[in-house]
Design a protein around this motif. Structure first.
Motif, PDB file in Angstrom:
ATOM      1  N   VAL A  47      -1.949   6.512  -7.017  1.00 53.85           N
ATOM      2  CA  VAL A  47      -3.310   5.986  -6.856  1.00 53.85           C
ATOM      3  C   VAL A  47      -3.983   6.621  -5.641  1.00 53.85           C
ATOM      4  CG1 VAL A  47      -4.681   3.917  -6.410  1.00 53.85           C
ATOM      5  CG2 VAL A  47      -2.752   3.806  -7.998  1.00 53.85           C
ATOM      6  N   ALA A  48      -3.212   6.864  -4.585  1.00 57.74           N
ATOM      7  CA  ALA A  48      -3.749   7.473  -3.370  1.00 57.74           C
ATOM      8  C   ALA A  48      -3.893   8.988  -3.486  1.00 57.74           C
ATOM      9  CB  ALA A  48      -2.860   7.126  -2.181  1.00 57.74           C
ATOM     10  N   THR A  49      -3.589   9.548  -4.640  1.00 65.88           N
ATOM     11  CA  THR A  49      -3.670  10.983  -4.949  1.00 65.88           C
ATOM     12  C   THR A  49      -2.742  11.825  -4.079  1.00 65.88           C
ATOM     13  OG1 THR A  49      -5.528  11.580  -3.470  1.00 65.88           O
ATOM     14  CG2 THR A  49      -6.085  10.678  -5.642  1.00 65.88           C
ATOM     15  N   LEU A  50      -1.654  11.227  -3.598  1.00 63.79           N
ATOM     16  CA  LEU A  50      -0.670  11.969  -2.820  1.00 63.79           C
ATOM     17  C   LEU A  50       0.338  12.668  -3.718  1.00 63.79           C
ATOM     18  CD1 LEU A  50       0.003   9.417   0.060  1.00 63.79           C
ATOM     19  CD2 LEU A  50      -1.507  11.408   0.084  1.00 63.79           C
ATOM     20  N   GLY A  77      -8.577   3.814   1.539  1.00 66.48           N
ATOM     21  CA  GLY A  77      -7.840   3.679   2.782  1.00 66.48           C
ATOM     22  C   GLY A  77      -6.373   3.467   2.457  1.00 66.48           C
ATOM     23  N   PHE A  78      -5.482   4.095   3.229  1.00 68.56           N
ATOM     24  CA  PHE A  78      -4.061   4.049   2.892  1.00 68.56           C
ATOM     25  C   PHE A  78      -3.243   3.853   4.161  1.00 68.56           C
ATOM     26  CE2 PHE A  78      -0.092   6.563   1.677  1.00 68.56           C
ATOM     27  CZ  PHE A  78       0.453   5.507   0.955  1.00 68.56           C
ATOM     28  N   LEU A  79      -2.353   2.865   4.115  1.00 69.78           N
ATOM     29  CA  LEU A  79      -1.381   2.634   5.195  1.00 69.78           C
ATOM     30  C   LEU A  79       0.012   2.770   4.602  1.00 69.78           C
ATOM     31  CD1 LEU A  79      -0.598   1.801   8.071  1.00 69.78           C
ATOM     32  CD2 LEU A  79      -0.751  -0.575   7.341  1.00 69.78           C
ATOM     33  N   PRO A  80       0.708   3.878   4.860  1.00 67.77           N
ATOM     34  CA  PRO A  80       2.055   4.058   4.314  1.00 67.77           C
ATOM     35  C   PRO A  80       3.058   3.158   5.022  1.00 67.77           C
ATOM     36  CG  PRO A  80       1.527   5.867   5.781  1.00 67.77           C
ATOM     37  CD  PRO A  80       0.280   5.030   5.674  1.00 67.77           C
ATOM     38  N   GLN A  81       4.223   3.045   4.426  1.00 64.68           N
ATOM     39  CA  GLN A  81       5.272   2.209   5.020  1.00 64.68           C
ATOM     40  C   GLN A  81       5.720   2.769   6.367  1.00 64.68           C
ATOM     41  OE1 GLN A  81       8.655   1.599   2.481  1.00 64.68           O
ATOM     42  NE2 GLN A  81       9.749   0.355   3.969  1.00 64.68           N
ATOM     43  N   ASP A 149     -13.504   1.292  -0.490  1.00 68.09           N
ATOM     44  CA  ASP A 149     -13.562   0.275  -1.547  1.00 68.09           C
ATOM     45  C   ASP A 149     -12.161  -0.200  -1.914  1.00 68.09           C
ATOM     46  OD1 ASP A 149     -16.416   0.408  -1.936  1.00 68.09           O
ATOM     47  OD2 ASP A 149     -16.079   2.332  -2.927  1.00 68.09           O
ATOM     48  N   ILE A 150     -11.176   0.676  -1.745  1.00 66.89           N
ATOM     49  CA  ILE A 150      -9.794   0.374  -2.103  1.00 66.89           C
ATOM     50  C   ILE A 150      -8.909   0.593  -0.884  1.00 66.89           C
ATOM     51  CG2 ILE A 150      -7.834   0.968  -3.592  1.00 66.89           C
ATOM     52  CD1 ILE A 150      -9.844   1.962  -5.655  1.00 66.89           C
ATOM     53  N   LEU A 151      -8.119  -0.416  -0.558  1.00 66.71           N
ATOM     54  CA  LEU A 151      -7.170  -0.322   0.554  1.00 66.71           C
ATOM     55  C   LEU A 151      -5.767  -0.489  -0.007  1.00 66.71           C
ATOM     56  CD1 LEU A 151      -6.577  -0.229   3.626  1.00 66.71           C
ATOM     57  CD2 LEU A 151      -6.779  -2.720   3.630  1.00 66.71           C
ATOM     58  N   ILE A 152      -4.895   0.474   0.279  1.00 65.29           N
ATOM     59  CA  ILE A 152      -3.513   0.450  -0.195  1.00 65.29           C
ATOM     60  C   ILE A 152      -2.594   0.331   1.004  1.00 65.29           C
ATOM     61  CG2 ILE A 152      -1.712   1.732  -1.415  1.00 65.29           C
ATOM     62  CD1 ILE A 152      -3.891   3.144  -2.984  1.00 65.29           C
ATOM     63  N   VAL A 153      -1.733  -0.680   1.012  1.00 64.33           N
ATOM     64  CA  VAL A 153      -0.806  -0.884   2.116  1.00 64.33           C
ATOM     65  C   VAL A 153       0.602  -1.042   1.544  1.00 64.33           C
ATOM     66  CG1 VAL A 153      -2.448  -1.791   3.783  1.00 64.33           C
ATOM     67  CG2 VAL A 153      -1.420  -3.338   2.152  1.00 64.33           C
ATOM     68  N   ASP A 154       1.527  -0.263   2.065  1.00 62.96           N
ATOM     69  CA  ASP A 154       2.888  -0.205   1.538  1.00 62.96           C
ATOM     70  C   ASP A 154       3.837  -0.902   2.509  1.00 62.96           C
ATOM     71  OD1 ASP A 154       5.146   0.363   0.122  1.00 62.96           O
ATOM     72  OD2 ASP A 154       5.037   2.541   0.342  1.00 62.96           O
ATOM     73  N   GLU A 155       4.409  -2.025   2.080  1.00 65.80           N
ATOM     74  CA  GLU A 155       5.339  -2.812   2.902  1.00 65.80           C
ATOM     75  C   GLU A 155       4.769  -3.029   4.305  1.00 65.80           C
ATOM     76  OE1 GLU A 155       7.954  -4.210   1.719  1.00 65.80           O
ATOM     77  OE2 GLU A 155       8.582  -3.076  -0.024  1.00 65.80           O
ATOM     78  N   PRO A 156       3.579  -3.621   4.415  1.00 67.40           N
ATOM     79  CA  PRO A 156       2.903  -3.662   5.714  1.00 67.40           C
ATOM     80  C   PRO A 156       3.537  -4.579   6.745  1.00 67.40           C
ATOM     81  CG  PRO A 156       1.696  -4.968   4.115  1.00 67.40           C
ATOM     82  CD  PRO A 156       2.787  -4.254   3.355  1.00 67.40           C
ATOM     83  N   THR A 157       4.331  -5.554   6.331  1.00 68.85           N
ATOM     84  CA  THR A 157       4.884  -6.505   7.301  1.00 68.85           C
ATOM     85  C   THR A 157       6.347  -6.252   7.616  1.00 68.85           C
ATOM     86  OG1 THR A 157       5.495  -8.114   5.592  1.00 68.85           O
ATOM     87  CG2 THR A 157       3.279  -8.281   6.508  1.00 68.85           C
ATOM     88  N   ALA A 158       6.899  -5.151   7.122  1.00 67.98           N
ATOM     89  CA  ALA A 158       8.310  -4.849   7.379  1.00 67.98           C
ATOM     90  C   ALA A 158       8.547  -4.724   8.883  1.00 67.98           C
ATOM     91  CB  ALA A 158       8.707  -3.552   6.682  1.00 67.98           C
TER      92      ALA A 158
END
Length: 289
Positions: A47-50, A77-81, A149-158
């Protein structure tokens, strides 16, 4: 807002990380739930086009971003793990650097975001000295620089402590009022109170896409509480799915997932979302067997 159509991602000939996943997503917080290796991160990266899917399409505002990734990148917007910081930059310099990369030229935007994540008092402190929770908040701030418009966060509270986790969940919940927030986690409590929908993945497949209320309703009548002696517990534990056990004196208090009364004296109990998901998992395993 975002339509995922029959997405599959293969690595080599023998590994299928994501298999034929379809989703229609709009505003709100969507919890992407699954065990480690379920395919959550791979799906988010597509989805993040990575990374590109092996087949299928992802539609954003009428455009297939698999073919035209630029159609979404400025609105994402993207926040990786694994979010790292540059060791010699302060939080303010870090934000200025990413603002330049994203074409954001408004200093007031940077100040506003640092205030929003409660880091304005630490703006001139080196980001490398931040705690895990502070780095996560800085990561969210950089992900929001372009007002996506879209925010993607991967395991943000680990790795966050309970106070930081609570603060982070509240921030994501507020963002979901006006944006699509896709939050990947295997910690059910992180999404229990903020997600409007849950996408549950297992072994690369989407097995459910429902509201938390629907999942709880499906588990109605399948969660039981019981008390018994230790020897009775030893006889029972291999026959039913025990969700929780706690020793109290010479007796053991149990929470059990089972479609029928698992033992004499067991009573129906209101399920938590985590228990409902586990009951769903055990039921699907029994069907597959």
């Amino acid at each position: 807002m975002l339509e995922i159509r029959n997405i599959t991602k293969k690595f080599g000939k023998n590994l299928t990380a994501v298999q034929d996943v379809s989703l229609n997503l709009s505003h709100g917080v969507v919890g992407l739930i699954g065990h480690n290796g379920a395919g959550k991160t791979t799906l988010m990266q597509m989805v993040a086009t990575l990374t590109r899917p092996s087949s299928g399409s992802i539609i954003f505002q009428g455009q297939d971003i698999v073919r035209k990734p630029q159609a979404i990148r400025s609105r994402l917007g993207f926040l990786p793990q694994d979010f790292g910081v540059y060791p010699n930059l302060t939080a303010l310099e870090f934000m200025q650097y990413f603002a330049a990369l994203k074409g954001v030229r408004d200093p007031a935007r940077i100040r506003h975001l640092l205030e929003m994540v409660n880091l304005h008092d630490q703006a001139h402190r080196q980001a490398s000295t931040f705690s895990g929770g502070m780095r996560r908040r800085l990561g969210i701030a950089q992900a929001l620089l372009n007002d996506p418009d879209i925010l993607i966060v991967d395991e943000p509270t680990a790795g966050l402590d309970p106070e930081e986790r609570l603060r982070f969940r509240h921030l994501l919940s507020e963002l979901g009022f006006r944006k699509l927030v896709i939050m990947s986690t295997h910690i059910v409590s992180d999404v229990e109170s903020i997600a409007s929908q849950l996408a549950i993945m297992r072994h690369g497949k989407l097995i459910a896409f429902e509201t938390p209320e629907q999942i709880l309703e499906q588990a109605h009548g399948q969660i039981w509480s019981a008390q018994m002696a230790s020897d009775e517990y030893e006889n029972l534990r291999g026959k039913v799915q025990v969700l929780q056990s706690q020793k109290q004196g010479n007796r053991i208090t149990l929470r059990i997932a089972h479609p029928h009364q698992p033992c004499a004296g067991a009573e129906h109990a209101a399920p938590s979302l985590e228990e409902a998901l586990m009951a769903q998992r055990y039921a699907s395993q029994e069907i597959a067997a």
